[in-house]
Design an enzyme around this catalytic site. Structure first.
Site, PDB file in Angstrom:
ATOM      1  N   TYR A 129     136.562  -8.935  76.715  1.00  0.00           N
ATOM      2  CA  TYR A 129     136.075  -8.576  78.046  1.00  0.00           C
ATOM      3  C   TYR A 129     134.544  -8.546  78.150  1.00  0.00           C
ATOM      4  O   TYR A 129     134.011  -8.543  79.251  1.00  0.00           O
ATOM      5  CB  TYR A 129     136.608  -7.192  78.447  1.00  0.00           C
ATOM      6  N   HIS A 151     130.951 -14.564  57.618  1.00  0.00           N
ATOM      7  CA  HIS A 151     131.291 -13.186  57.261  1.00  0.00           C
ATOM      8  C   HIS A 151     132.798 -12.966  57.343  1.00  0.00           C
ATOM      9  O   HIS A 151     133.305 -12.430  58.336  1.00  0.00           O
ATOM     10  CB  HIS A 151     130.547 -12.224  58.210  1.00  0.00           C
ATOM     11  N   ARG A 175     126.321  -5.726  51.007  1.00  0.00           N
ATOM     12  CA  ARG A 175     127.055  -5.129  52.116  1.00  0.00           C
ATOM     13  C   ARG A 175     126.385  -3.893  52.700  1.00  0.00           C
ATOM     14  O   ARG A 175     126.157  -3.824  53.899  1.00  0.00           O
ATOM     15  CB  ARG A 175     128.474  -4.758  51.660  1.00  0.00           C
TER      16      ARG A 175
END
Length: 898
Positions: free
Chosen positions: A132, A88, A42
């Protein structure tokens, strides 16, 4: 006191099995497993491709979706959903944050995601929601995914074992150094700075060309971090420490300048801020400091940044404010000067490791080597598989009628395939080897008949491939494949070819994506050395008899033939002449030894530069030499900061009365402005010569009467700077004196002993002709002294690859090749080296490395007499004959044709 676990009640067969464990051990094991999962899976990047798993998965997810730079944009939400659902499963926020960072030009030194929409700004405004915005891969990122389909990296199962994902990307770019990384794991963290791609590629190529290159040498290529927001890197000492050890610090200042408004007031305009500093946050901080009266002199501050003009924070000053003082206060109290800790921790071979600059480059190059090998094996296998099918086509075309007949007579495709295989092996079908350009058994080995793969391919062959033109295409393709196979096998067999390929691909990356530095480098005053601003080159340093010194470019001294007239070397005052002449690097330190036994220091670049004919500058103006003292010997001691060199060398000092002394060079490694005492001089004596040795040489001393002595350096034990020394050679005549001393290595057969007399005669003699004696003796004859030759004036160790520079008291200098001087016996007279006028004499001799220059002679001009004759009649002494020990050839005394 440890508590013993209570005994559990006796278990029945129906109960679950209970295993007693130590809770401390269980917690330790569980926490270590958790911490390693965070460290490896990670928070820390892989040293090979420079990515954390989340970055790798985002790029791989976009690659799998075909979201390339030449395709339309896709919604960010689509990418986030793809990555989260397949690879993930840690939430959409972390994935979108990663996607946004890779698209921000002020965060990444080289963007990896091409974005469309509001992705935030440097003022600190957040990006729009993922529904968006739109993204696609940058060409830069595609270079990291290239060759992924060619089995160049290992794959692993995803979180639910339903799909496979790459463990590392086959990047062609040293991504970890180029874009850096930061992360906090369990018990460790990483904070790696971004660097310039062109510099990193140059460093990688330097390692490829020299695998033994040191980290210090790599810093010459990768100079410092390079931030996407520019700024000024203030100080390099901590940065170099980070390059060398993997841990350090970098201080970055914003870039600003001072403008004057029409009203006459000054304003500070900040155009670049340090990395990850928000423009609005900096503006607000300055305003807060003004309100708190921490900084006086600021009237107004405003952030005028926009997309068209770029970053611009304007600080208006009060009328009586001093701009530089305000700038220094901004550096001190605001983030206009920021410090970043460097901690280069990455995963190397499955383990976290602190890595210096060389480690990071080596890790990347080794990874690229593995990728190149795996890619070549894949391409070779595919080429051989295709060649195998083409071989089957050609065998079928050579037996076309039989193939068609067998297929028509077969009831099923499987029966046709089996019949084809059996028939081809029975009749030994081979393709005609003469039809191909480079078909050999070593390159590609045919098999008898048809294989199952070939038979299946023949059955699927379209009828149009049976035409003559199509057959030619198959032959051409087969020949091309043979060349590819040969090239790939050669590549796999040669490590040099693989390194060359990696180098070529890196240069392509540099040409495609490389750019200039954005962050400037500013050295601190304590780090700045004058050597960094002086070009390192060899120069000729001359010192006159009256103590005038200058340095001149070595090429100003043109090579001339032996016996020539020479050229004017220096304009000197009446009674003055050049006494010392030598070659040194501008970055070296010179030690000056005076006749009274003092030592002074001077950097070569501190010596004033002058033309060849100029007088120079008085030494007393450069060093604190007393008026009644005079420089007698000069040594180029190189770089005194090189401790290993200083500790392994000595200074040998010699006086006119034959005293010799040996002192460690380390005793002269701490320069003082007023000099130090190098040797204690007896009354009536003076220092004559100083030499630097490594402790394993032999010493030779010569006196004016023509004698010389040779003894091992070990006969002189090292003493301190204040000692007197010991006897080197016996000088029993009040008119006699030592004229020179040299240190020779008897094992070096390329060097000879050169002696020169004051009337211009000289010769080279082998060192072995001088027998070894004890120090303090009389020595042996080194040159036959006559009225014609004059007294001995100098002794020097030389080789044929060097040039000799002779300086007369009149100022005339001559440069000639030492190879042109005849080698002769120890007791001979020698040959004429230079024509010396009756009232003139040789003042000094020096040597210089031979250079490729035209052989020419320049006649002197001005006050010096011009001799119109180009030849010289041999003197009566030469025609009548000399003593039996004299070895002078008449032809050697004539001036050679100009």
């Amino acid at each position: 006191m440890e508590e013993t676990p209570q005994e559990l009640p006796e278990q029945t067969a129906d109960n679950d099995r209970i295993i007693l464990v130590n809770i401390e051990e269980q917690m330790k094991t569980a926490y270590i497993d958790y911490s390693m999962s965070v460290i490896v899976g990670r928070a820390l990047p892989d040293a090979r491709d420079g990515f954390k798993p989340v970055h790798r998965r985002v790029l791989f997810g976009m690659y799998e979706l075909g979201n390339n730079s030449n395709k339309p944009y896709k919604k960010s939400a689509r990418i986030v959903g793809e990555v989260m659902g397949k690879y993930h499963p840690h939430g959409d926020a972390s994935i979108y944050d990663t996607l946004v960072r890779m698209a921000q030009g002020w965060t990444m030194r080289y963007k990896m995601v091409d974005s469309q929409g509001n992705f935030g700004n440097q003022d600190g405004d957040p990006p729009a929601a993922m529904r968006y915005t739109e993204v696609r891969l940058e060409k830069f990122a595609e270079a990291m995914l290239e060759d992924l389909e060619k089995e160049t990296v290992d794959y692993q199962l995803n979180f639910d074992d339903s799909l496979k994902e790459p463990t590392v990307l086959p990047t062609r770019i040293p991504q970890l150094l180029v874009n850096g990384s930061s992360g906090i794991a369990v018990g460790m963290a990483t904070n790696m700075m971004p660097h310039n791609l062109s510099e990193v590629v140059d460093g990688c190529i330097a390692y490829i060309e020299n695998n033994d290159i040191t980290c210090e040498e790599l810093i010459d290529y990768v100079k410092a971090p390079d931030f996407p927001t520019g700024g000024v890197i203030y100080g390099m000492e901590d940065v170099k420490q980070a390059f060398l050890t993997g841990r350090g610090r970098v201080v970055v200042r914003g870039k600003c300048h001072v403008d004057t408004k029409p009203s006459g007031r000054e304003q500070i305009v900040i155009t670049e801020v340090p990395y990850q500093v928000g423009l609005d946050a900096l503006t607000n901080k300055i305003g807060q400091l003004v309100n708190d009266k921490v900084i006086d002199g600021i009237a107004h501050v405003n952030n005028e940044s926009n997309q068209r003009e770029g970053n611009r924070i304007v600080v208006d000053l009060k009328r009586d404010a001093v701009a530089q003082v305000i700038i220094n206060q901004l550096y001190k109290f605001t983030e206009l000067q920021s410090s970043y800790g460097i901690n280069n921790v990455a995963i190397s071979k499955g383990r976290p490791k602190t890595m210096n600059l060389r480690d990071l480059i080596v890790e990347f190059i080794e990874f690229r080597m593995d990728v190149v090998i795996r890619r070549a094996k894949f391409e070779l296998r595919k080429a051989e598989e295709r060649a195998h099918i083409l071989e089957g086509y050609l065998k079928a075309l050579d037996h076309l009628d039989e193939v068609i007949k067998l297929i028509r007579e077969s009831r099923t495709p499987d029966e046709a395939k089996a019949t084809l295989i059996a028939k081809s092996k029975e009749e030994n079908w081979y393709i005609n080897q003469s039809a191909f350009e480079e078909l050999t058994d070593e390159l590609y080995r045919q098999e008898q008949g048809l294989s199952e793969i070939q038979a299946k391919a023949i059955l699927e062959l379209r009828l149009q491939r049976l035409t003559g033109m199509e057959r030619d295409k198959i032959v051409d393709e087969f020949n091309d494949l043979l060349k590819v196979i040969a090239k790939l096998k050669e590549l796999l067999a040669s490590e040099k070819l693989r390194f060359d390929l990696i180098k070529t691909e890196l240069l392509e990356i540099k040409d495609k994506f490389g750019d200039a530095r954005k962050s400037e480098i500013q050295f601190l005053s304590s780090e700045m050395r004058m050597e960094d601003f002086i070009k390192e080159e060899d120069v000729v340093v001359t010192i006159s008899h009256l103590g005038y010194i200058k340095r001149t470019t070595a090429t100003d001294y043109r090579q001339q033939k032996r016996g020539g007239r020479g050229a004017i070397g220096s304009k000197t005052r009446n009674e003055d002449y050049v006494e010392h002449l030598f070659v040194a690097s501008t970055h070296h330190t010179m030690c000056f030894f005076t006749e009274k036994g003092r030592c002074f220091w001077l950097k070569v670049y501190e010596i004033p530069e002058g033309e060849k004919q100029s007088m120079g500058r008085a030494l007393q103006n450069l060093m604190q030499i007393p008026q009644d003292d005079k420089v007698k010997a000069i040594i180029d001691v190189g770089r005194l900061e090189n401790k290993e060199f200083v500790d392994s060398h000595y200074i040998i000092l010699c006086t006119k009365q034959g005293t010799i002394k040996k002192t460690h060079l380390a005793d002269f490694s701490r320069p003082r402005a007023n000099g130090v005492n190098a040797i204690t001089i007896n009354e009536g004596d003076e220092l004559l010569e100083a030499k630097m040795t490594d402790g394993n040489n032999e010493i030779m001393m010569a006196v004016k009467s023509g004698r010389a002595i040779r003894f091992p350096e070990a006969k002189v034990r090292p003493t301190g700077r204040g000692a007197i020394g010991v006897s080197g050679i016996e000088v029993d005549d009040t008119k006699d004196e030592v004229v020179g001393m040299i240190c020779v290595n008897a094992e070096d057969k390329t060097r000879n002993v050169l002696v020169v007399s004051e009337k211009g005669y000289g010769k080279r003699t082998a060192v072995d002709e001088y027998r070894i004696t004890n120090r303090g003796g009389k020595g042996v004859k080194t040159i036959n002294i006559t009225e014609k030759t004059g007294k001995l004036v100098g002794i020097m160790d030389v080789s044929e690859t060097e040039d000799l520079i002779i300086t007369c008291k009149s100022g005339i200098t001559l440069r000639t090749s030492l190879a042109s001087i005849k080698e002769s016996g120890r007791a001979t007279q020698g040959v004429k080296l230079i024509r010396v006028d009756e009232k003139d004499a040789i003042a000094a001799i020096s040597k210089i490395e031979e250079q490729e220059e035209p052989v020419e002679i320049t006649e002197p001009t001005g006050e010096l007499p011009v001799d119109g004759d180009t030849t010289e009649t041999p003197s009566p002494e030469n025609t009548t004959g000399d003593d039996a020990s004299t070895d002078i050839d008449n032809t050697e005394n004539t001036t050679e044709t100009e």
